[in-house]
Design a protein around this motif. Structure first.
Motif, mmCIF file in Angstrom:
data_model
loop_
_atom_site.group_PDB
_atom_site.id
_atom_site.type_symbol
_atom_site.label_atom_id
_atom_site.label_comp_id
_atom_site.label_asym_id
_atom_site.label_seq_id
_atom_site.Cartn_x
_atom_site.Cartn_y
_atom_site.Cartn_z
ATOM 1 N N SER A 148 10.831 -3.130 2.073
ATOM 2 C CA SER A 148 11.771 -3.032 0.951
ATOM 3 C C SER A 148 11.322 -3.917 -0.207
ATOM 4 O O SER A 148 11.487 -3.553 -1.388
ATOM 5 N N SER A 149 10.721 -5.068 0.098
ATOM 6 C CA SER A 149 10.185 -5.938 -0.957
ATOM 7 C C SER A 149 9.052 -5.247 -1.707
ATOM 8 O O SER A 149 8.932 -5.374 -2.927
ATOM 9 N N LEU A 150 8.234 -4.505 -0.985
ATOM 10 C CA LEU A 150 7.158 -3.767 -1.630
ATOM 11 C C LEU A 150 7.710 -2.707 -2.573
ATOM 12 O O LEU A 150 7.210 -2.523 -3.683
ATOM 13 N N LEU A 151 8.735 -2.006 -2.123
ATOM 14 C CA LEU A 151 9.345 -0.988 -2.977
ATOM 15 C C LEU A 151 9.953 -1.621 -4.222
ATOM 16 O O LEU A 151 9.833 -1.086 -5.331
ATOM 17 N N ALA B 113 8.847 -0.934 -8.092
ATOM 18 C CA ALA B 113 9.830 -0.427 -9.042
ATOM 19 C C ALA B 113 9.887 -1.262 -10.317
ATOM 20 O O ALA B 113 10.250 -0.765 -11.387
ATOM 21 N N GLN B 114 9.515 -2.533 -10.224
ATOM 22 C CA GLN B 114 9.568 -3.427 -11.370
ATOM 23 C C GLN B 114 8.292 -3.382 -12.207
ATOM 24 O O GLN B 114 8.212 -4.047 -13.231
ATOM 25 N N ILE C 294 2.298 0.661 -11.943
ATOM 26 C CA ILE C 294 1.950 0.837 -10.539
ATOM 27 C C ILE C 294 2.505 2.148 -10.018
ATOM 28 O O ILE C 294 3.682 2.463 -10.207
ATOM 29 N N GLU C 295 1.653 2.916 -9.394
ATOM 30 C CA GLU C 295 2.106 4.044 -8.584
ATOM 31 C C GLU C 295 1.932 3.628 -7.132
ATOM 32 O O GLU C 295 0.813 3.421 -6.664
ATOM 33 N N TYR C 296 3.038 3.481 -6.441
ATOM 34 C CA TYR C 296 3.019 2.925 -5.093
ATOM 35 C C TYR C 296 3.189 4.027 -4.061
ATOM 36 O O TYR C 296 4.102 4.859 -4.150
ATOM 37 N N LEU C 297 2.289 4.058 -3.071
ATOM 38 C CA LEU C 297 2.366 5.031 -1.993
ATOM 39 C C LEU C 297 2.415 4.298 -0.659
ATOM 40 O O LEU C 297 1.572 3.444 -0.387
ATOM 41 N N GLN C 298 3.404 4.616 0.147
ATOM 42 C CA GLN C 298 3.450 4.099 1.514
ATOM 43 C C GLN C 298 2.939 5.207 2.427
ATOM 44 O O GLN C 298 3.573 6.254 2.565
ATOM 45 N N LEU C 299 1.779 4.986 3.025
ATOM 46 C CA LEU C 299 1.100 6.010 3.817
ATOM 47 C C LEU C 299 1.387 5.806 5.293
ATOM 48 O O LEU C 299 1.222 4.706 5.820
ATOM 49 N N ARG D 208 1.242 -13.781 -7.949
ATOM 50 C CA ARG D 208 2.633 -13.532 -8.318
ATOM 51 C C ARG D 208 2.926 -12.049 -8.181
ATOM 52 O O ARG D 208 2.202 -11.210 -8.696
ATOM 53 N N GLY D 209 3.974 -11.715 -7.456
ATOM 54 C CA GLY D 209 4.354 -10.323 -7.262
ATOM 55 C C GLY D 209 3.727 -9.683 -6.042
ATOM 56 O O GLY D 209 4.026 -8.547 -5.736
#
Length: 631
Positions: free
Chosen positions: A320-323, A327-328, A332-337, A415-416
């Protein structure tokens, strides 16, 4: 024997010094630098592997007038490459008797010292050695034709690392022997026709063009009687130089060894383009301007028994922290594979090929970096869950020049980042605990108030004006520190006083991730793993250092506040202040002072220049902690 053109339908013995048609290979293998190359890197180049060949002829009609080449495919004595070529046909029984597995074992023994540099022919077929005997010989006077590779189960399996190790080993043997394409891959269950599109399952479904001109079975009905047979095997776990090469030093980018890896990477991408129709997003050597970075997290959430994955206590929080982090960040285009047997292999390749960063715990999914064109690969976990150097080696081998980077296990805290977020959570959990420690004070005004509350200061008092923990951050013994901190957080009395934290979750986050995942980068290429000390730049560093000192003080030091010669003791991280009450007898006073050695202190003589007097204090002494556990 005579040499003929190398193709799928008609091929013969290799031209070992200069294989026909290897124009691309000669160009790519060209040494482009005069920088010295380590011996190991030279020995594992294609040209030097060719020099390991042991060749002998079996000039008997019953053996099909065969020629045999054996190669050492790696200097670790792990992978043996074998190439058989036949001029005429002979019955399967006769051919097996003269050239089957047992016969090759005997012939290798008869060669003696001539073959002692080669890995041994395996005593029995199975996961480490293919059943090539099944495909020897010809029936009814048939003439041999075609070229076949004989493989083991790992050639066609879901684990991408295991599969690539075998795929690459077979490809390397073909390069060494000069065979460009084959007509069949045996046994049938591991060979063509390979699955396509959404039916694709394994890496071999993507990489078959490395070996075959066509993916069909119309001409692949032969049970035996091949003109040439090739295979790799090992006396150890699984065949393929990958397994040995991960344990060896990194070779210079210009070395032939590294050029060979880049050639495989290039041809693997071409194979995927042919088998799946996946077109590269950029041309060779083109560095695009990327407005948005694709960050891919390779999750192991769906793995059975959650092997090498976060515990259930913190997994949801991490993901959830990664999401939230993604989102912030609008760049970044984030993919959880999450890849399993239900995800077609073509989809796995499609999702990972455009990743600019691929990260996750140790596991086969990180092998998908081979489809990436550029970017970073980050692997995390502890020493037990990150065996070998598999994915760091792969990132080095398949780096397009210097566009591919790897950080293993110890991850720089940016950071982040995931570890940064965990560090902040650890900081929040430890803050209330730290505030209650006996020697803690918040700032200088609070210290002044504490000193004023002491009232009149006796005339026999001295202040420790530099009560200091020597090199506190870098000299902390990490394992000792983590053990003592974990024991403290697990104490029933600690948990009774502080009910806001879950001890197992906090310790796993702190010990398993934050403290054991730190690397420092020097320049553009050197990543150094921190194995000792506390990184000053990470979020909880001051708090955990402070708490470690407080635990030491509680166990070893605070008892002396009850004595009549230690009036005051406070500390701000590694800098403290204390007030010593001298005994009129100088000898007794000195003995008391030396008792500090039992506390793990290192004592220094009194300062030559006393500090500014505080009330009646006119003398000064210096007392310094050592960070290691007291003995």
């Amino acid at each position: 024997m005579h040499n003929v053109a190398r193709n799928a339908s008609d091929a013969a013995s290799p031209s070992h010094g200069n294989p026909t048609g290897a124009v691309d290979e000669q160009q790519i293998m060209k040494n482009v630098s005069s920088i010295p190359v380590p011996r190991w890197c030279i020995e594992n180049s294609v040209e030097n592997i060719r020099q390991t060949a042991v060749h002998f002829n079996v000039e008997e009609k019953e053996a099909g007038n065969a020629s045999v080449w054996m190669y050492r495919l790696d200097t670790g004595m792990n992978t043996l490459g074998v190439h058989l070529a036949f001029e005429t046909g002979s019955s399967p029984s006769n051919t097996r008797r003269l050239l089957g597995r047992n016969a090759l074992i005997r012939r290798q023994q008869q060669l003696g010292k001539k073959s002692q540099h080669l890995p041994k022919v395996n005593l029995s077929p199975g996961g480490s050695a293919p059943r090539f005997d099944d495909f020897l010989g010809c029936d009814n006077g048939e003439s041999p034709s075609g070229v076949a590779i004989v493989v083991v189960q790992n050639f066609y399996c879901p684990n991408i690392w295991h599969s690539l190790a075998n795929d690459h080993g077979v490809w390397l043997l073909m390069k060494v022997s000069g065979v460009r394409h084959v007509s069949d891959i045996l046994p049938r269950e591991y060979g063509p026709p390979f699955l396509v599109g959404n039916n694709s399952k394994y890496p071999a479904d993507a990489l078959w063009p490395l070996y075959l001109n066509h993916n069909n079975s119309t001409q692949m009905k032969k049970a035996n009687c091949f003109k040439e047979l090739l295979w790799i095997e090992t006396p150890k776990y699984r065949p393929g130089p990958y397994w040995t090469w991960t344990k060896e030093p990194t070779c210079p980018l210009h070395s032939q060894y590294m050029e060979t890896h880049r050639l495989f990477h290039h041809e693997a991408h071409r194979a995927v383009s042919k088998s799946f129709g996946i077109i590269p997003t950029r041309k060779d050597n083109e560095i695009p301007s990327i407005p948005k970075a694709t960050v891919c997290y390779m999750s192991r959430r769906g793995r059975k028994a959650r092997v090498r994955y976060f515990s259930e206590k913190i997994a949801d929080g991490i993901e959830s922290s990664l999401l939230d982090w993604a989102a912030q960040n609008d760049r970044i285009e984030y993919l959880q594979l999450e890849f399993d047997d239900n995800v077609p292999f073509v989809e796995q390749v499609t999702q990972t090929k455009d990743c600019n960063a691929l990260f996750g715990p140790h596991g086969a999914g990180l092998g998908h970096q081979i489809w990436m064109e550029r970017g970073f690969v980050i692997e995390f976990g502890d020493e037990k869950s990150c065996p070998g150097g598999y994915y760091s080696s792969m990132a080095t081998w398949y780096a397009p020049q210097e566009n591919h980077r790897y950080a293993s296990r110890r991850i720089r805290l940016r950071r982040g980042s995931l570890i940064h977020a965990l560090g902040k959570w650890v900081n929040e959990m430890l803050q209330p605990i730290m505030l209650t420690q006996k020697t803690y004070f918040k700032n200088t005004p609070e210290l002044i108030n504490l000193l004023r509350k002491l009232g009149p200061i006796p005339g026999n008092a001295s202040i420790f004006n530099t009560y200091d923990a020597i090199k506190m951050y870098p000299s902390t013994e990490t394992e000792s520190f983590l053990g003592r901190l974990a024991a403290y957080l697990h104490r029933p009395e600690t948990q009774a006083e502080f009910t806001h934290y879950h001890p197992d979750a906090l310790i796993e986050a702190l010990v398993g991730l934050v403290m054991r995942n730190n690397r420092f980068k020097f320049g553009d290429a050197v990543l150094v793993k921190q194995i000792k000390g506390i990184a000053m730049g990470m979020s909880p560093a001051p708090l955990i250092s402070n708490l470690y000192m407080a635990i030491h003080e509680e166990e070893e030091v605070l008892q002396y506040l009850a004595c009549n010669w230690l009036l005051f003791l406070k500390r701000f991280i590694d800098d403290g202040i204390g007030i010593w009450l001298h005994h009129p007898d100088l000898a007794k006073d000195e003995r008391r002072w030396k008792q500090g050695k039992r506390l793990g202190f290192r004592l220094r003589p009194p300062d030559q220049n006393p500090s500014v007097p505080l009330g009646g204090i006119t003398k000064a002494r210096t007392l310094c902690y050592t960070i290691s556990h007291p003995t």
